[in-house]
Design an enzyme around this catalytic site. Structure first.
Site: not given
Lengths: 138, 421
Positions: A64-67, A29
């Site tokens: 892993m979907g971390s903006a 991430s």
């Protein structure tokens, strides 16, 4: 580069670089996984425990979907602890791609073989982010 | 990827170096995600330039120096110090001064230096079908789910989109992404804003990057409740959008959300899930130094509520109560007399930042010459699951999660008052 084996992927961010592979078996991430000032792996990434990102070509399954990933990649770059290039087995999140563009780090994704198995820690790689090629020099 | 004539001109450098750099970035991004073309955006919520990260304010200053301007209405995201009342937070002066420079860069670029995670309460209110960009997931979720605008969870490139007025057509800019993936059956109506946060955090864990459709709210949730729900959903999951049929444009019914048919299974949102979230963020301690409310940054209605709860009361000696809100809402609350009530009670009203975003964070990387030393905190009492998660990860101190009303009771009594029991 004669004699080198070449893996074909999709070039996402342009740039050519040669370096040593660092393979993560776990999705990354960036946010919280890596200490910015040292590049040391901190998070729950057992396959990279004790390693440092700086100067490596990071081979990993995906993100892993971390903006916030872009900010951490850019910060690694600003501290000189960034990976030289990213090779992702699957298309990473937009934030990862944005961070890599900002930091000028070439990115290749979706290679035509499972690089998590075929590339090992310490392999010398030469990659071209425009053509999407990964040459394994040995 | 199909580009308009103007896109191509920007890419060719005919409109200057900053727009060339911006368009190059957007085209690279668009190609990576298979975008067919670019869309016109109507609003951009962009990067603040963060003083707690090395050379990050400078990143915005470089753009402003190069002549970059915003082509569409733009607001700046939350920052790392209160630009005015930084002394109240214990921030070192060099950090605050650096953060103030970011405001200068935004003024030059024509973006409203709102420095908030809730620009909508400050008047930035995109509408149905408007393409937009946002660097803050809470804003992405509110605008997609409550207003019906179209936004991805963006990173720095929200700035490039603001400069060019363009963004590649992928993700939540496409109709096919704006469909339900998970059905949530609401079996317990949340009783307050913090309960919505706890429920959202619980549901988000099961939804990942999907779109949650909520069925069964006993009444239409208020704007503040929807804001709280969305912020928490985006914290435990990678969510960009949720749907409440009858609320989220244009979905009238659950069936509208699932063109391929309603899923057989539903995620259950009940009292157990809500209680689990409170429990998971309540560490085994009753010692704390700070009580914080106003995450996401409080609306005017929330400020009104805080003033009602604090009227004639006094925060206990040795306890700090922080109320965080945007400077715009703060100014409205000044006009209404609420700030006087809060300050008389001993609360600190903090704008532009919050506990996890300020110099408390241990995971940031400020320039050593700023002299930032995060304080050692014994615990923070919170009313938001989002703030609790990031306080735990970034400030790395114990958390105690309760409702807004009980957080204020805690600040007044000096003893932690849990949500239940």
């Amino acid at each position: 580069m004669s004699g080198a084996r070449t893996i074909q992927g999709r070039g996402l961010v342009a740039g050519r670089v040669e370096g040593t592979a660092l393979v993560s078996q776990e999705p990354v991430s960036f946010l919280g996984d890596v200490d910015i000032t040292t590049g040391a792996i901190m998070g729950e990434l057992p396959s990279m425990k004790g390693k440092r990102l700086g100067g490596s070509i990071l081979v990993f399954p995906g993100s892993m979907g971390s903006a916030g990933a872009w900010r951490f990649i850019y910060q690694l770059f600003k501290h000189g602890t960034h990976p030289l290039a990213l090779i992702a087995q699957t298309l990473p999140d937009p934030s990862v791609v944005q961070g890599a563009i900002l930091a000028g780090i070439p990115v290749i994704c979706e290679p035509d073989e499972n690089v998590l198995k075929t590339i090992e820690n310490g392999d010398r790689l030469s990659i071209d982010g425009t053509k999407g090629t990964i040459a394994v020099l040995g | 990827m199909k580009l308009s004539r103007r896109d191509q001109e920007m890419l060719d450098g005919r409109h200057g170096a900053p727009l060339r750099r911006a368009m190059e970035g957007l085209v690279t991004l668009g190609k990576a995600y298979g975008a067919a073309d670019m869309v016109d955006i109507g609003y951009a919520h962009i990067h603040a330039g963060m003083a707690m990260y090395k050379d990050d304010v400078e990143l915005m200053e470089e753009l402003a120096d190069a002549g970059a301007t915003m082509a569409v209405p733009a607001s700046a995201n939350i920052a790392n110090a209160d630009l005015v009342n930084w002394r109240d937070t214990g921030a070192p002066e060099p950090l605050a001064r650096l953060q103030q420079r970011a405001a200068g860069a935004h003024h030059r670029m024509g973006s409203a230096s709102a420095f908030t995670c809730t620009p909508y309460w400050a008047g930035h209110w995109p509408t149905w079908n408007m393409h937009m960009v946002s660097i803050e997931s809470t804003v992405t979720i509110f605008c997609n789910s409550v207003l019906g605008a179209r936004s991805n969870r963006d990173g720095f490139f929200a700035v490039y989109a603001g400069m060019t007025g363009r963004y590649p057509r992928f993700g939540y800019h496409l109709d096919e992404t704006r469909r339900g993936t998970h059905l949530v059956r609401v079996e317990t109506m949340p009783e307050n804003i913090s309960d919505f946060s706890a429920l959202g955090y619980h549901v988000g864990k099961s939804v990942g990057g999907g779109v949650a459709v909520f069925d069964g709210f006993a009444r239409r949730p208020t704007l503040d409740e929807l804001d709280s729900l969305g912020a928490a959903l985006g914290t435990s999951g990678g969510i960009s959008m949720f749907i409440v049929p009858g609320v989220t444009p244009p979905y009238a019914t659950v069936e509208d959300c699932f063109p391929q048919g309603r899923p057989n299974d539903a995620i259950v949102a009940d009292a157990t899930g809500i209680a689990e979230t409170y429990a998971s963020f309540s560490d085994a301690t009753d010692v704390f130094d700070l009580v914080h409310i106003g995450c996401p940054h409080a609306s005017f209605e929330e400020m009104k509520d805080y003033a009602r709860l604090l009227h004639g009361k006094k925060v206990k000696d040795g306890v700090e109560l922080w109320i965080t809100t945007s400077r715009s809402v703060r100014n409205m609350a000044v006009e209404a007399g609420y700030i006087t009530v809060m300050e008389r009670a001993g609360a600190k009203i903090i704008s532009d930042t919050c506990p996890m975003s300020c110099h408390f964070a241990r995971t940031a990387s400020p320039d050593p010459k700023l002299g930032v030393t995060p304080p050692t905190l014994r615990g923070i009492v919170l009313d938001s699951a989002k703030q609790a998660k990031y306080v735990r990860d970034m400030v790395r101190c114990p958390t105690l999660l309760t409702s807004t009303e009980k957080a204020i009771e805690t600040a007044i009594s000096g003893r932690f008052v849990p949500r239940f029991g």
